[in-house]
Design a protein around this motif. Sequence first.
Motif, PDB file in Angstrom:
ATOM      1  N   LEU A 178      45.232  42.563  34.208  1.00 34.67           N
ATOM      2  CA  LEU A 178      45.529  42.239  35.608  1.00 34.67           C
ATOM      3  C   LEU A 178      44.371  42.667  36.504  1.00 34.67           C
ATOM      4  N   ALA A 179      43.868  43.881  36.284  1.00 34.07           N
ATOM      5  CA  ALA A 179      42.756  44.392  37.092  1.00 34.07           C
ATOM      6  C   ALA A 179      41.502  43.550  36.893  1.00 34.07           C
ATOM      7  N   ALA A 180      41.221  43.169  35.656  1.00 32.98           N
ATOM      8  CA  ALA A 180      40.021  42.376  35.367  1.00 32.98           C
ATOM      9  C   ALA A 180      40.060  41.032  36.090  1.00 32.98           C
ATOM     10  N   GLN A 181      41.251  40.479  36.253  1.00 29.15           N
ATOM     11  CA  GLN A 181      41.372  39.164  36.877  1.00 29.15           C
ATOM     12  C   GLN A 181      41.512  39.210  38.394  1.00 29.15           C
ATOM     13  N   THR A 182      42.086  40.269  38.935  1.00 27.69           N
ATOM     14  CA  THR A 182      42.429  40.235  40.361  1.00 27.69           C
ATOM     15  C   THR A 182      41.646  41.194  41.251  1.00 27.69           C
ATOM     16  N   LEU A 183      40.884  42.113  40.671  1.00 27.02           N
ATOM     17  CA  LEU A 183      40.075  43.006  41.508  1.00 27.02           C
ATOM     18  C   LEU A 183      38.788  42.307  41.949  1.00 27.02           C
ATOM     19  N   VAL A 184      38.412  42.536  43.196  1.00 23.15           N
ATOM     20  CA  VAL A 184      37.128  42.031  43.682  1.00 23.15           C
ATOM     21  C   VAL A 184      36.007  42.779  42.954  1.00 23.15           C
ATOM     22  N   LEU A 185      34.828  42.232  42.998  1.00 21.02           N
ATOM     23  CA  LEU A 185      33.683  42.904  42.419  1.00 21.02           C
ATOM     24  C   LEU A 185      33.524  44.263  43.099  1.00 21.02           C
ATOM     25  N   GLY A 186      33.505  45.317  42.329  1.00 15.89           N
ATOM     26  CA  GLY A 186      33.426  46.670  42.888  1.00 15.89           C
ATOM     27  C   GLY A 186      34.795  47.264  43.191  1.00 15.89           C
ATOM     28  N   GLY A 187      35.873  46.493  42.967  1.00 13.76           N
ATOM     29  CA  GLY A 187      37.224  47.004  43.183  1.00 13.76           C
ATOM     30  C   GLY A 187      37.559  48.087  42.164  1.00 13.76           C
ATOM     31  N   ARG A 188      38.599  48.844  42.448  1.00 12.85           N
ATOM     32  CA  ARG A 188      38.927  49.980  41.589  1.00 12.85           C
ATOM     33  C   ARG A 188      40.375  49.955  41.126  1.00 12.85           C
TER      34      ARG A 188
END
Length: 181
Positions: A150-160
């Motif tokens: 989920l994180a790999a698909q929905t976090l912006v570049l640099g998201g945590r």
Amino acid sequence: MDPEMAFLMTNMAQVDRQSLVLDPYVGTGSILIAAAARGAHTMGADIDVRVIKQGKQCPRTGKTLDIYSNYQQYGLQHPVGLIRMDVHTYPFRDGLREVFNAILGDPPYGVRAGGRKSVAKDVMVRYPATHIPSTEPYSLTECLADLLELAAQTLVLGGRLVFFMPATPDTYRVDQLPTHP
């Protein structure tokens, strides 16, 4: 979750006024409260729709406590959305990518209650408004793998991604933790 721990998690995620934060295991919203206190826009999800719709009754006062009453208590902007979601099944429309600045959560690691995931059952739903989807046990390994996806698909570049994981020897085994391929 303990408020101090929730604030530490928002600090680790570098949450600020421009952040859109998702808690995929929202429960009563303690992590989102900490993010909203930092000025973030928040969105919560939980597999149990009753948590989102009904909340729970306070044993001391008898008042109904839900996510919205928690936000009101602290004078915070309400979440932009609360949805019934299961991290096991990608909950957003196809092609929706890089939306959240941070994903913060307290996954079901099996100490208080075992994790559950939705399963499809071929049944006719007579009353959709009150239907509670079927679930089955959800291992810690599978839960963490789904959270990372989920994180790999929905976090912006640099998201945590920041999630709580108790670190006692009786809670988990090292082979249950996801590793980088």
